[in-house]
Design an enzyme around this catalytic site. Sequence first.
Site, PDB file in Angstrom:
ATOM      1  N   GLY A   1       0.840  -1.182   0.000  1.00  0.00           N
ATOM      2  CA  GLY A   1       0.000   0.000   0.000  1.00  0.00           C
ATOM      3  C   GLY A   1       0.879   1.236   0.000  1.00  0.00           C
ATOM      4  CB  ALA A   2       2.179   3.464   1.682  1.00  0.00           C
ATOM      5  CG  MET A   3       8.696   1.353   2.073  1.00  0.00           C
ATOM      6  SD  MET A   3       8.564   0.089   3.360  1.00  0.00           S
ATOM      7  CE  MET A   3       9.855   0.616   4.477  1.00  0.00           C
ATOM      8  CD  GLU A   4       7.627   1.589   7.272  1.00  0.00           C
ATOM      9  OE1 GLU A   4       6.811   1.304   6.375  1.00  0.00           O
ATOM     10  OE2 GLU A   4       8.065   0.739   8.064  1.00  0.00           O
ATOM     11  CG  ASN A   5      10.925   4.304   1.654  1.00  0.00           C
ATOM     12  OD1 ASN A   5      11.369   3.196   1.903  1.00  0.00           O
ATOM     13  ND2 ASN A   5      10.007   4.497   0.725  1.00  0.00           N
TER      14      ASN A   5
ATOM     15  CG  HIS B   1       0.332   2.369   8.606  1.00  0.00           C
ATOM     16  ND1 HIS B   1      -0.210   1.232   9.161  1.00  0.00           N
ATOM     17  CD2 HIS B   1       1.603   2.045   8.266  1.00  0.00           C
ATOM     18  CE1 HIS B   1       0.708   0.274   9.156  1.00  0.00           C
ATOM     19  NE2 HIS B   1       1.817   0.740   8.616  1.00  0.00           N
ATOM     20  CD  GLU B   2       3.083   3.751   5.248  1.00  0.00           C
ATOM     21  OE1 GLU B   2       4.212   3.528   5.711  1.00  0.00           O
ATOM     22  OE2 GLU B   2       2.266   2.838   5.009  1.00  0.00           O
TER      23      GLU B   2
ATOM     24  CG  HIS C   1       5.846   3.022  10.173  1.00  0.00           C
ATOM     25  ND1 HIS C   1       6.052   2.077  11.153  1.00  0.00           N
ATOM     26  CD2 HIS C   1       5.048   2.427   9.247  1.00  0.00           C
ATOM     27  CE1 HIS C   1       5.402   0.972  10.815  1.00  0.00           C
ATOM     28  NE2 HIS C   1       4.782   1.152   9.680  1.00  0.00           N
TER      29      HIS C   1
ATOM     30  CD  GLU D   1       4.531  -2.505   9.349  1.00  0.00           C
ATOM     31  OE1 GLU D   1       3.579  -1.696   9.412  1.00  0.00           O
ATOM     32  OE2 GLU D   1       5.561  -2.268   8.700  1.00  0.00           O
TER      33      GLU D   1
HETATM   34 ZN   LIG Z   1       3.714  -0.037   8.352  1.00  0.00          ZN
END
Ligand SMILES: [Zn+2]
Length: 940
Positions: A323-327, A359-360, A363, A382
């Site tokens: 869905g997405a990535m928290e870089n 959510h991201e 993080h 998570e």
């Molecule tokens: Zn996550």
Amino acid sequence: MGKGFFINKTVAIICGVAAIGAVATIIALFAVYTQEKSPAPWQSYRLPDSLSPVSYNVTLRPHLEPNADKLYIFNGHSSVVFTCVKETDLILIHSNELNLTLFDGFHAKLKGLNGATAPSLKKTWLEVPTQYLVVQLSSLLQAGSMYELFTEFVGELTDNLGGFYRSEYIEDGEKRVVATTQMQPTDARKAFPCFDEPAMKAVFHMTLIHPQDTVALSNAMNFEPINITIEGQKLLQTSFEPTEIMSTYLLAFVVCDFTYIGTKPGAEVLIRIWARKKALEEGQGNYALEKTGPILAFFENYYNSSYPLKKSDQIALPDFNAGAMENWGLITYRETALLYNPGVSSNGDKEWVATVISHELAHMWFGNLVTMRWWNDLWLNEGFATYVSYLGSNNAEPKWGMKDLIVLNEIIGVMAVDALAYSHPLSSNEEDILKPEHISELFDSITYSKGAAVLRMLSEFITETVFSKGLHTYLEEFKYSNTVYKDLWRHLQMAVDKAGISLPESVEVIMNRWILQMGFPLVTINTQTGTITQKHFLLDPNSVVDRPSEFMYEWIVPITWIKTGGPEQQYWLLTKEATNSNMSLGADEWLLANINMRGFYRVNYDSENWERLLAKLSSKHKDIPVINRAQIIDDAFNLARAKVVSTTLALRTTKFLNKEKEYMPWKTASRNLDYFFLMFDRSEVYGPMQAYIKKQVTPLFQYFKNITLNWTKIPENHMDQYNQVNAISLACSTGVKECVALTTGWFKDWMANPSKNNISANLKSTVYCSAIAAGGVAEWEFAWGMYKNATLASEADKLMYALSCTKEPWLLNRYLQYCLDPEKIRKQDATHTIVYIASNPIGQPLAWDFVRSNWGLLFNEYGGGSFSFGRLIDGVTKRFSTEFEYKQLLQFKQDIAGQLGSAAMSLEQVLERTRANMNWVAENQNKVLEWFTTETSSLV
Ligand SMILES: [Zn+2]
Ligand SMILES: *[C@@H]1O[C@H](CO)[C@@H](O)[C@H](O)[C@H]1NC(C)=O
Ligand SMILES: *[C@@H]1O[C@H](CO)[C@@H](O)[C@H](O)[C@H]1NC(C)=O
Ligand SMILES: *[C@@H]1O[C@H](CO)[C@@H](O)[C@H](O)[C@H]1NC(C)=O
Ligand SMILES: *[C@@H]1O[C@H](CO)[C@@H](O)[C@H](O)[C@H]1NC(C)=O
Ligand SMILES: *[C@@H]1O[C@H](CO)[C@@H](O)[C@H](O)[C@H]1NC(C)=O
């Protein structure tokens, strides 16, 4: 990683796909060494503790055009400075699928720093299974000294959505290529050689070389790009400020021709939303931009800790696996998780954007600033982000009821998964999670949703304020470093002690029961005697649990309850059985436990209390809190599956729905009845079942017709908007004539005038589906054309789903074939589409045949090692309930042995589920038929 890893939530919200992701079981691996010798260090999947990275200097150049061999590549060089912690003559550094340049026959060059002398290299090679570059030295590196290792390499810029990869899209009739990354969990090593473990934090100096008409982004802020010329080609070179001390899995770099919208210069934190130019011109990034600032501010306040970076970039990519990535500082998204188009996107799309952003951003502190030491604690990372994403989105959209919706979106769904004997504990041992595929298996619904559920339970019983105080000191102590979950328990305990909250046991003792053993309890309250008991709840009563638990499957359970509308009370169940005399009832009293489903358990009562609750629901259902109206339905249906109560008791919990207008009870009922449809939509039960649901939903349909003034207005309330969708979808699928006429009419209007789609955004998915189901090839071809032309990803997703609703087998077969053609269906969407087709009773056998005959191709081309494979098997076999189908599954398992990857566990679960379905159908078919027939006998 972002939400939506195990399920495409957008579509799940819209079309009621039960949110049961594939659950991966991590089987404890007891290392059995048959050899006498212990393995060489390079055969171990974990890095030795002899070296510790300090900083990297990485230069990468992605080529956005294929080379003479028609290959997209990138090249680059990297140097890593590391400290020798324990003297050693071996350097192990991760490197995967990179072609390294040889210097005097060696894959790297080594230098001593600050006066240290580097030993000469003895031998270097690439150890493929463990993904290492191995450098053997002729003498020892000295403890306390620093060295620099230099490598130069070429890699492929693949389209497989991992490492440094490419994404493509068409704009103005022209193909555009984007180079982007997805490192989590173990793919940074595909971009450059690195110590690729989360605890190997370092500072990264990134430089990207890219075409002149493109922009380069990375975690940190860029310096002004400079013009350079390489082999006659004019290029730009963009360097970035050094990053904070961080883990490799959080790195990101992108080269693209996107534009951005952002906060004005001078804002404390620079916030930018990047996307395709067209998308931003249409205003699709505005909602994300509008909400990011407030959500960041909410988390700063919640953690009592300022945002750790100078800027926050968020980018929407046309091809993205999760869905997405928290870089850290450069969050990457699927387009549907970041872009929102008012009037075209639905309220569900909007909610998805708000919760994924939330959510991201959560993080950025929890996960990025403080990181788990190893992947076995992924659940904490998570589960935590999933839980607080509901707090963040609730803050961004206070009227939506997000704090209630977590129950429906996360908790109820994962309870069905965690009630299987094949489930697994949240927490794993560090030694059991070694190989990349084991790490990948952890990204499942247990990790995300059960993790969120148990943290919510904890936050509720120690209070949200105390919970956030514990988080604050935890972040302070561990910033820029790594932790294990016990560190969090210790800080929460400190906050609990400071606040003077009394708990029956320490936070750690209570929580260990919930994280170290799988499953959850069924709490049974006998209101005649006040006796309370607990037992491990298993959906299939015949299943055998062969995983031992040191706690014997007993929990410390916070029980909240009310008696006959009185005030809420709390009771701690500490043992297998206890008695609380307050819980025994007088005549005419009723008792309800697990208020607002704050606890992660199910509740059963003596039959007397069940009758009283049912009576209350028929007389005055609003006396029972709305989440508990959903809970009663969900508990009853699940208890019936487990043969704890009768199936007819479960069905009776749906009788009050003809008066119910609220979303949560309706949604819960329709999800549970989905199972009945799956089991019976090919049998004689189907007719009476349809008639009953039609009877129940008709008043709801009329209610929405009335409050929307003949479907001309959108309901004001977020959950009403969802329930309007339920009303139409259930009414149309059970053949309410007025409903079918309505949806096909709307669709015809659109076909007559394709540039003008007047269908209300929230209803699109349902209306498209119902019109395509009622229509033929003309409707299908029209929708396909619209799908191909859609400029908004969420619109494309709705059409992609609706195309699977046709009742024409040849159209479904052709659509399946399209799934193998990336020009027609993007690789990221192929498995979803196959699962949609399988959810149509006519598509089911077609999809199963298709998956079986194309397994090898799907596995190799569509990421067999990735998470979606479990979901694919899970999705195409949901209806399986006969001996014949069971045998087919066994045969399939034999045929594809060795080509299962991360789907192996899913296949075991599907076998278990099919057995359970067979038993259930045999046991229930006649009773269910009789019940529905009686309930509808008064109808003509
Ligand atoms: Zn996550
Ligand atoms: C990184 O490498 C470049 C040359 O590739 C060099 O100019 C620069 O000084 C290096 N930076 C650091 C921080 O080592
Ligand atoms: C790496 O080397 C192999 C073997 O020579 C070759 O087949 C492959 O194309 C190379 N990869 C790249 C990206 O150049
Ligand atoms: C880089 O080159 C472009 C033309 O290709 C020019 O417009 C620009 O001013 C140059 N930038 C610098 C910093 O020299
Ligand atoms: C229709 O809605 C109006 C208010 O909008 C309400 O007064 C009326 O009772 C409703 N009628 C029905 C049949 O629900
Ligand atoms: C809704 O439509 C019906 C006929 O289709 C009409 O009788 C009724 O007045 C309409 N109601 C509103 C609020 O427009």
